[in-house]
Design a protein around this motif. Structure first.
Motif, short mmCIF file in Angstrom:
data_model
loop_
_atom_site.label_atom_id
_atom_site.label_comp_id
_atom_site.label_asym_id
_atom_site.label_seq_id
_atom_site.Cartn_x
_atom_site.Cartn_y
_atom_site.Cartn_z
N GLY A 59 68.94 15.81 -46.58
CA GLY A 59 68.11 15.56 -47.77
C GLY A 59 67.86 14.08 -48.02
N ASP A 60 68.02 13.26 -47.01
CA ASP A 60 67.86 11.81 -47.15
C ASP A 60 66.39 11.41 -46.98
OD1 ASP A 60 68.02 9.07 -47.19
OD2 ASP A 60 69.46 8.92 -45.53
N MET A 61 65.62 11.69 -48.00
CA MET A 61 64.18 11.39 -47.95
C MET A 61 63.90 9.89 -48.02
SD MET A 61 62.99 14.36 -47.50
CE MET A 61 63.91 15.87 -47.45
N GLU A 62 64.79 9.12 -48.63
CA GLU A 62 64.60 7.66 -48.71
C GLU A 62 64.63 7.01 -47.33
OE1 GLU A 62 63.56 5.74 -51.21
OE2 GLU A 62 63.33 7.66 -52.23
N THR A 63 65.58 7.45 -46.48
CA THR A 63 65.64 6.90 -45.12
C THR A 63 64.43 7.33 -44.31
OG1 THR A 63 68.05 6.79 -45.17
CG2 THR A 63 67.02 6.78 -42.99
N LEU A 64 63.99 8.58 -44.50
CA LEU A 64 62.76 9.01 -43.82
C LEU A 64 61.61 8.07 -44.16
CD1 LEU A 64 62.83 12.89 -44.20
CD2 LEU A 64 63.03 11.58 -42.08
N LYS A 65 61.47 7.78 -45.45
CA LYS A 65 60.38 6.93 -45.90
C LYS A 65 60.53 5.49 -45.42
CE LYS A 65 57.87 5.59 -50.05
NZ LYS A 65 57.74 5.75 -51.49
N GLY B 84 58.74 2.47 -33.25
CA GLY B 84 59.96 3.04 -33.81
C GLY B 84 59.77 3.96 -35.00
N ARG B 85 58.51 4.35 -35.29
CA ARG B 85 58.22 5.24 -36.42
C ARG B 85 57.32 6.39 -35.97
NH1 ARG B 85 59.05 3.13 -42.09
NH2 ARG B 85 60.10 1.17 -41.76
N ILE B 86 57.53 7.54 -36.59
CA ILE B 86 56.67 8.69 -36.31
C ILE B 86 55.35 8.48 -37.04
CG2 ILE B 86 56.40 11.19 -36.59
CD1 ILE B 86 59.51 11.37 -36.50
N VAL B 87 54.24 8.53 -36.28
CA VAL B 87 52.92 8.30 -36.88
C VAL B 87 52.07 9.56 -36.94
CG1 VAL B 87 52.87 5.85 -36.29
CG2 VAL B 87 51.88 7.51 -34.71
#
Length: 140
Positions: free
Chosen positions: A18-24, A107-110
């Motif tokens: 549930g770590d949406m902050e790290t996803l963002k 390094g990020r999902i686009v």
């Protein structure tokens, strides 16, 4: 720098916890596009990290379980993943295999393209979870 597979694996760790902050902050590009096929209330392209996080929130609220079965990086740098999705809501059961194609840049999902093995099963599952309001309420 992480491999593209490690970026996708980190996405799963964050989703499960549930770590949406790290996803963002660390995993998703701000202008992310997430393409989900189907004819149900959650289908369509989610544009931007905000829409994708809202979508993830709905999946988590439903108790949908997503179990990666394998993933690998292609010569193009894209990541292909096979996973199993399971869930139960309002008498509807989901038990399906799917495949995702991830485009990772810097390094990020686009971008993500979801490919469903049982599209009809997904449609039925999500319609049970998100039923339309009665006609008078929809026409207000």
């Amino acid at each position: 720098m992480s491999s593209n597979v490690e970026v996708v694996e980190k996405m799963y760790q964050c989703f499960k916890s549930g770590d949406m902050e790290t996803l963002k902050a660390e995993v998703f590009a701000e202008d992310l596009k997430w393409h989900l096929p189907g004819h149900h209330p959650l289908a369509g392209t989610k544009n931007g990290v905000g829409e994708v996080l809202a979508f993830f929130g709905r999946l988590r609220a439903l108790g949908l379980q997503v179990t990666p079965l394998g993933m690998g990086e292609l010569n193009s740098g894209g990541v292909v993943e096979v996973y199993k999705a399971t869930g139960e809501v309002n008498g509807a059961t989901l038990n399906a295999f799917n495949c995702n194609y991830y485009t990772v840049r810097d390094g990020r999902i686009v971008e993500v393209q979801v490919l469903m093995a049982d599209q009809h099963g997904y449609d039925a599952f999500f319609w049970q979870a998100y039923q339309l309001k009665p006609i008078p309420d929809r026409l207000v």
